[in-house]
Enzyme design. Structure first.
Site, PDB file in Angstrom:
ATOM      1  N   LYS A  85       0.844  -1.202   0.000  1.00 21.29           N
ATOM      2  CA  LYS A  85       0.000   0.000   0.000  1.00 21.29           C
ATOM      3  C   LYS A  85       0.881   1.256   0.000  1.00 21.29           C
ATOM      4  O   LYS A  85       0.691   2.160  -0.784  1.00 21.29           O
ATOM      5  CB  LYS A  85      -0.910  -0.035   1.236  1.00 21.29           C
ATOM      6  CG  LYS A  85      -1.842   1.125   1.336  1.00 21.29           C
ATOM      7  CD  LYS A  85      -2.781   0.956   2.519  1.00 21.29           C
ATOM      8  CE  LYS A  85      -3.516   2.257   2.796  1.00 21.29           C
ATOM      9  NZ  LYS A  85      -4.382   2.183   3.962  1.00 21.29           N
TER      10      LYS A  85
ATOM     11  N   GLU B 156      10.686  -4.679   4.353  1.00 19.24           N
ATOM     12  CA  GLU B 156      10.759  -6.086   3.947  1.00 19.24           C
ATOM     13  C   GLU B 156      10.376  -6.254   2.479  1.00 19.24           C
ATOM     14  O   GLU B 156      11.057  -6.939   1.707  1.00 19.24           O
ATOM     15  CB  GLU B 156       9.810  -6.951   4.790  1.00 19.24           C
ATOM     16  CG  GLU B 156      10.151  -7.059   6.254  1.00 19.24           C
ATOM     17  CD  GLU B 156       9.411  -6.035   7.106  1.00 19.24           C
ATOM     18  OE1 GLU B 156       9.212  -4.888   6.623  1.00 19.24           O
ATOM     19  OE2 GLU B 156       9.054  -6.364   8.248  1.00 19.24           O
TER      20      GLU B 156
ATOM     21  N   GLY C 268      -4.855  -1.792   5.093  1.00 19.46           N
ATOM     22  CA  GLY C 268      -4.053  -2.912   4.592  1.00 19.46           C
ATOM     23  C   GLY C 268      -4.684  -4.265   4.892  1.00 19.46           C
ATOM     24  O   GLY C 268      -4.812  -5.131   4.030  1.00 19.46           O
ATOM     25  N   ARG C 269      -5.120  -4.449   6.132  1.00 18.79           N
ATOM     26  CA  ARG C 269      -5.657  -5.763   6.530  1.00 18.79           C
ATOM     27  C   ARG C 269      -7.071  -5.997   6.027  1.00 18.79           C
ATOM     28  O   ARG C 269      -7.658  -7.046   6.286  1.00 18.79           O
ATOM     29  CB  ARG C 269      -5.550  -5.940   8.049  1.00 18.79           C
ATOM     30  CG  ARG C 269      -6.151  -4.805   8.845  1.00 18.79           C
ATOM     31  CD  ARG C 269      -5.709  -4.828  10.309  1.00 18.79           C
ATOM     32  NE  ARG C 269      -6.170  -3.646  11.020  1.00 18.79           N
ATOM     33  CZ  ARG C 269      -5.502  -2.505  11.092  1.00 18.79           C
ATOM     34  NH1 ARG C 269      -4.341  -2.385  10.484  1.00 18.79           N
ATOM     35  NH2 ARG C 269      -5.988  -1.479  11.762  1.00 18.79           N
TER      36      ARG C 269
ATOM     37  N   GLU D  85      -4.288  -6.347  15.054  1.00 17.46           N
ATOM     38  CA  GLU D  85      -3.760  -5.061  14.572  1.00 17.46           C
ATOM     39  C   GLU D  85      -4.877  -4.012  14.593  1.00 17.46           C
ATOM     40  O   GLU D  85      -4.635  -2.826  14.772  1.00 17.46           O
ATOM     41  CB  GLU D  85      -3.163  -5.193  13.161  1.00 17.46           C
ATOM     42  CG  GLU D  85      -2.319  -3.979  12.782  1.00 17.46           C
ATOM     43  CD  GLU D  85      -1.470  -4.153  11.532  1.00 17.46           C
ATOM     44  OE1 GLU D  85      -0.243  -4.268  11.640  1.00 17.46           O
ATOM     45  OE2 GLU D  85      -2.049  -4.174  10.423  1.00 17.46           O
TER      46      GLU D  85
ATOM     47  N   HIS E 130      -3.934 -32.652  19.744  1.00 23.10           N
ATOM     48  CA  HIS E 130      -2.797 -33.378  20.319  1.00 23.10           C
ATOM     49  C   HIS E 130      -1.686 -32.431  20.734  1.00 23.10           C
ATOM     50  O   HIS E 130      -0.547 -32.860  20.929  1.00 23.10           O
ATOM     51  CB  HIS E 130      -2.287 -34.410  19.301  1.00 23.10           C
ATOM     52  CG  HIS E 130      -3.382 -35.348  18.888  1.00 23.10           C
ATOM     53  ND1 HIS E 130      -3.667 -36.500  19.583  1.00 23.10           N
ATOM     54  CD2 HIS E 130      -4.313 -35.248  17.901  1.00 23.10           C
ATOM     55  CE1 HIS E 130      -4.708 -37.095  19.011  1.00 23.10           C
ATOM     56  NE2 HIS E 130      -5.120 -36.348  18.002  1.00 23.10           N
TER      57      HIS E 130
ATOM     58  N   LYS F  70       9.748  -0.319  13.726  1.00 17.95           N
ATOM     59  CA  LYS F  70      10.283  -0.063  12.373  1.00 17.95           C
ATOM     60  C   LYS F  70      11.357   1.024  12.437  1.00 17.95           C
ATOM     61  O   LYS F  70      12.420   0.895  11.836  1.00 17.95           O
ATOM     62  CB  LYS F  70       9.164   0.437  11.447  1.00 17.95           C
ATOM     63  CG  LYS F  70       8.167  -0.609  11.005  1.00 17.95           C
ATOM     64  CD  LYS F  70       7.255   0.009   9.950  1.00 17.95           C
ATOM     65  CE  LYS F  70       5.999  -0.788   9.731  1.00 17.95           C
ATOM     66  NZ  LYS F  70       5.025  -0.130   8.867  1.00 17.95           N
TER      67      LYS F  70
HETATM   68  O1  F6P Z   1       2.665  -4.154   9.844  1.00 13.88           O
HETATM   69  C1  F6P Z   1       2.249  -2.860   9.628  1.00 13.88           C
HETATM   70  C2  F6P Z   1       1.676  -2.639   8.300  1.00 13.88           C
HETATM   71  O2  F6P Z   1       1.593  -1.273   8.148  1.00 13.88           O
HETATM   72  C3  F6P Z   1       0.319  -3.310   8.082  1.00 13.88           C
HETATM   73  O3  F6P Z   1      -0.738  -2.603   8.554  1.00 13.88           O
HETATM   74  C4  F6P Z   1       0.316  -3.467   6.613  1.00 13.88           C
HETATM   75  O4  F6P Z   1      -0.665  -4.362   6.208  1.00 13.88           O
HETATM   76  C5  F6P Z   1       1.721  -3.923   6.355  1.00 13.88           C
HETATM   77  O5  F6P Z   1       2.496  -3.180   7.263  1.00 13.88           O
HETATM   78  C6  F6P Z   1       2.224  -3.759   4.970  1.00 13.88           C
HETATM   79  O6  F6P Z   1       2.183  -2.427   4.555  1.00 13.88           O
HETATM   80  P1  F6P Z   1       2.298  -2.028   3.028  1.00 13.88           P
HETATM   81  O7  F6P Z   1       1.160  -2.650   2.297  1.00 13.88           O
HETATM   82  O8  F6P Z   1       2.256  -0.541   3.007  1.00 13.88           O
HETATM   83  O9  F6P Z   1       3.610  -2.568   2.524  1.00 13.88           O
END
Ligand code: F6P
Length: 549
Positions: free
Chosen positions: A206, A212, A268-269, A354, A385, A513
């Protein structure tokens, strides 16, 4: 809006809880012969059985009073009308617009969002068809057979879950792979088995600033260029981006025509319904993606139009509030008896925690009541189990959502009967437990030494009265899955309104972060600031000393 603990309904619920403290759920069935009718709900292909919970009619009435006092009906309406309920970021909360298949006008700042939503859907449809019919090919003319979706959190968990769950609907000759973790093993394991000429990378972010995702995207780009001798311009046949940040995508080397947009009013979620779901459409076909949207749309309608007493996501949310705030059950387990839903607990961890893992209310005060439960879980019967011992006899009570399909995707009827028997038996065992008297009778039928019997007796007792909800669905189709996920999304909304928090921001992930960037500087420069805490310094020094770089 009153502070939760100062509402009239809160006080009434506190009092009412006392009347249930010593009542067994099994007894509630005897007291109210209509209980099973009152607490089970059918919705299209679903059956929700709430009857094995620590509630009665009065509980529900009071919880609904609480919802009304907290203005839930008004808030639902506000969400559906594009009001800026995400109050810390001044954003609307409009994932419902992404599956608004009746095309109702939904305005943000006076503008209808639907034309944009529809045009992205059209672009997704065209792209999907081009990949499937081979009109879109790699730069050398090879057909695309492998899609690597790179994203994390909300840009990963939803599409990953849906693709895994709907694998029986997959298109022939298309494989999908997901890379989220910055741990190099994640991308390495995926790339090792791929032919770059036949691979398409989807960079899903987003913000297009997530560390990452950008590292993984760059590694993918380097790997692609290195293994194909392609030039930079050939990248456009192998990389597409999904983002709200056109500028950053361009900088990465993805041209605007390869971009699929979404908007800051999609959290995002909550974004799998947007272009973030492109990989889903590629994997199961665009018609199935549309069915997924339709399933969610039907639940949106239900959520918006159904009286609170019969409103399934409202009941799910209120139940969570009931356990969290009145019983102090601060954790919830999600147990699908459905291998296709093995990723559901992971997905719901982000969706629920979140969203509602917050401690500041709308007025900026620290709340004096618990908010989100801790969500965890795993597929049955495996988890029977592992951690079921704790669920049955541990000191903590964990309400459970059990989920299962009536029709499986395989033809091994005996397996499915055993699977479902286990689910039903677990919910029954958790509720009924086993009394001392029953355990005694059981021990008496063994030929154990009498002293051993006495010693063993307390260990054989199950307290029972442990609540669960069972969700049956006929078959896990795209439509059913769309509905299921929307039920949980709206449950999150309900909880957030009752707790008077913002379910749609996530400031709590920022500090880590920021600090990760600082630590990375220390590691790369091998110079550590004097202000660094001794433990943190020790860890960095140990790493630098022992790392062979
Ligand atoms: O983990 C934090 C967060 O901001 C989430 O809310 C989001 O889904 C994720 O990182 C990834 O963010 P982006 O889509 O901006 O890479």
């Amino acid at each position: 809006m009153a502070k939760l603990t100062e509402t009239l309904a809160y006080a009434k619920l506190k009092e009412h809880k006392k009347s249930l403290d010593n009542v067994r759920i099994s007894k509630l069935f005897e007291l109210d012969p209509k209980r099973i009718d009152d607490f089970t709900f059918e919705f299209n292909d679903f059956l929700f059985d709430f009857s094995k919970n620590l509630i009665n009619r009065q509980t529900l009435n009071l919880l609904i009073e609480l919802a009304e006092e907290q203005k839930l009906p008004e808030k639902i309406e506000q969400m559906f009308n594009g009001e800026k309920l995400n109050f810390t970021e001044h954003r609307a909360v409009l994932h419902i617009a992404l599956r608004n298949i009746e095309n109702r006008t939904i305005k943000v700042d006076g503008w209808d969002v639907m034309p944009k939503v529809n045009s992205v859907l059209l672009k997704m449809r065209n792209f999907t068809e081009m990949i499937h019919n081979g009109f879109w090919r790699g730069f050398r003319g090879d057909r695309i057979t492998d899609i690597v979706h790179i994203g994390i959190g909300g840009s990963d968990l939803g599409p990953r879950l849906v693709c895994d769950a709907l694998e029986p609907y997959r298109k022939p000759n298309i494989n999908v792979h997901f890379v989220s973790n910055v741990d190099g093993r994640d991308i390495q394991k995926v790339l090792n088995n791929l032919n770059p000429f036949r691979t398409l990378f989807i960079i899903a972010s987003k913000s297009f600033t997530t560390q990452e995702t950008l590292i993984n995207a760059n590694t993918a780009k380097e790997w692609f260029l290195r293994n194909t001798n392609a030039s930079e311009k050939d990248i456009s046949k192998h990389f597409v981006a999904i983002s709200t940040n056109e500028e950053a995508c361009r900088k990465f080397g993805i041209p605007p025509e390869n971009m699929f947009h979404f908007w800051n009013w999609v959290g995002g979620r909550f974004s799998l319904w947007s272009a973030i779901g492109l990989v889903i459409a590629l994997y199961i076909g665009f018609e199935n993606f549309e069915s997924l949207l339709e399933g969610a749309f039907l639940v949106d309608k239900h959520f918006r139009n159904t009286p609170l007493h019969q409103n399934i996501p409202v009941l799910m949310g209120l139940l969570s509030v009931w356990y969290n705030n009145f019983w102090n059950f601060n954790s919830q387990a999600i147990i699908p008896y459905d291998l296709n839903l093995r990723l559901l607990p992971d997905y719901l961890q982000q969706l629920i925690m979140e969203s509602n893992g917050k401690r500041i209310d709308k007025e900026g005060n620290v709340v004096n009541y618990p908010t989100s439960p801790i969500i965890w879980g795993k597929v049955g019967t495996d988890c029977q189990h592992s951690f079921f011992q704790l669920l049955h006899q541990g000191t903590q009570i964990v309400p459970i959502d059990f989920l299962a399909p009536v029709e499986p995707f395989h033809s091994l009827d005996n397996h499915h009967n055993v699977l479902i028997s286990n689910l039903i038996a677990q919910s029954e065992a958790l509720m009924q437990g086993k009394s001392k008297e029953e355990a005694e009778i059981e021990l008496d039928s063994t030929n154990l030494d009498p002293l051993d019997k006495i010693e063993l007796l307390p260990h054989k007792v199950f307290p029972g009265n442990r609540p669960s909800t069972t969700i049956f669905y006929r078959r896990l189709s795209p439509k059913t899955l769309g509905s299921l996920l929307a039920f949980y999304e709206h449950r999150v909304f309900v909880e957030g309104i009752i707790w008077n928090i913002n379910s749609f921001d996530q400031w709590g992930v920022e500090l880590g972060k920021q600090l990760a960037k600082k630590v990375l500087q220390y590691i790369e420069s091998k110079k550590i600031d004097d202000t660094v805490n001794p433990s943190t310094r020790k860890l960095i020094e140990y790493y630098l000393k022992n790392r062979k770089m």
